[in-house]
Motif scaffolding. Structure first.
Motif, mmCIF file in Angstrom:
data_model
loop_
_atom_site.group_PDB
_atom_site.id
_atom_site.type_symbol
_atom_site.label_atom_id
_atom_site.label_comp_id
_atom_site.label_asym_id
_atom_site.label_seq_id
_atom_site.Cartn_x
_atom_site.Cartn_y
_atom_site.Cartn_z
ATOM 1 N N UNK A 178 8.973 6.278 1.166
ATOM 2 C CA UNK A 178 7.683 5.605 1.094
ATOM 3 C C UNK A 178 6.647 6.187 2.026
ATOM 4 N N UNK A 179 5.425 6.262 1.505
ATOM 5 C CA UNK A 179 4.294 6.653 2.343
ATOM 6 C C UNK A 179 3.081 5.840 1.930
ATOM 7 N N UNK A 180 2.291 5.464 2.918
ATOM 8 C CA UNK A 180 1.116 4.639 2.654
ATOM 9 C C UNK A 180 0.035 5.492 2.000
ATOM 10 N N UNK A 181 -0.426 5.023 0.826
ATOM 11 C CA UNK A 181 -1.458 5.776 0.111
ATOM 12 C C UNK A 181 -2.721 4.954 -0.138
ATOM 13 N N UNK A 182 -2.656 3.628 0.135
ATOM 14 C CA UNK A 182 -3.833 2.789 -0.093
ATOM 15 C C UNK A 182 -3.702 1.510 0.716
ATOM 16 N N UNK A 214 0.801 -1.211 0.000
ATOM 17 C CA UNK A 214 0.000 0.000 0.000
ATOM 18 C C UNK A 214 0.837 1.265 0.000
ATOM 19 N N UNK A 215 2.165 1.126 -0.100
ATOM 20 C CA UNK A 215 3.072 2.278 -0.076
ATOM 21 C C UNK A 215 3.516 2.650 -1.490
ATOM 22 N N UNK A 216 3.630 3.968 -1.712
ATOM 23 C CA UNK A 216 4.235 4.517 -2.933
ATOM 24 C C UNK A 216 5.536 5.203 -2.517
ATOM 25 N N UNK A 217 6.488 5.301 -3.445
ATOM 26 C CA UNK A 217 7.827 5.777 -3.113
ATOM 27 C C UNK A 217 8.248 6.936 -4.006
ATOM 28 N N UNK A 218 8.949 7.911 -3.388
ATOM 29 C CA UNK A 218 9.438 9.076 -4.133
ATOM 30 C C UNK A 218 10.453 8.666 -5.198
#
Length: 187
Positions: free
Chosen positions: A131-135, A100-104
């Motif tokens: 990384x930050x959780x987006x979904x 569920x994480x996306x990364x810069x």
């Protein structure tokens, strides 16, 4: 140096499915010797990532592995699909689906082979930063993946205790630690 390359004279598929294909090759070595039955396992390309969150935590996953009969601690990864333009696209998709994480940013660390004598594919290794959780997770029907975060010290303790047994993931972890300048070499 002499040419060590074998010539493939013929190939016959013995078993063919999306996730596993077995091929029997007839080969000729440079010295003229014929190898009548050389078996090759064909798999899709793989990608795995060492994911680091915005606040410096490492994302790990736990899942049951039927062949070993154990719940394993791993880093996220999987097959590079036909819909992925590049291995980087594949690891970005796998990271998002499994965690569920996306990364810069995502940096390529290289490639490795599980066994170049029998396996035709490569695994592409990445480090994913910011990384930050987006979904929520979007898992395949047979996946049950538990996501958890650890500090660098906790990861190093897991490594010291030999708790991560997936060798290709260990290779990615090694290259990621090297990239992060966390490995020290003795003179």
């Amino acid at each position: 140096m002499s040419d060590l390359t074998w010539k493939t004279l013929s190939s016959e598929y013995l078993f063919k499915e999306n996730w596993f294909t077995v091929r029997k090759d007839k080969c000729e070595k440079p010295d003229g010797k014929i190898i009548d039955s050389y078996y090759v396992f064909e798999f899709p390309e793989w990608a795995t990532g060492f994911p680091v969150t915005e606040d410096g935590k490492i994302i790990l996953v736990k899942q049951y592995r039927q062949a070993l009969g154990e719940v394993c601690i791993e880093i996220p990864g999987g097959c590079v699909d036909d819909t992925d333009a590049t291995p980087e696209d594949g690891i970005r998709r796998e990271l998002l689906e499994e965690t569920g994480y996306a990364f810069e940013t995502v940096h390529y660390l290289g490639r490795t082979s599980a066994n170049p004598s029998t396996n035709s594919n490569l695994m592409h290794m990445f480090i994913a930063l910011g990384g930050r959780k987006i979904q929520e997770q979007v898992l395949d029907h047979n996946e049950e993946i538990e996501v958890f975060e650890v500090t660098m010290d906790e990861l190093l303790q897991l490594l010291e205790e030999r708790r991560i047994v997936q060798s290709m993931h260990m290779t990615t972890i090694f290259y990621a630690l090297r990239y992060l300048d966390k490995l020290k070499y003795a003179p």
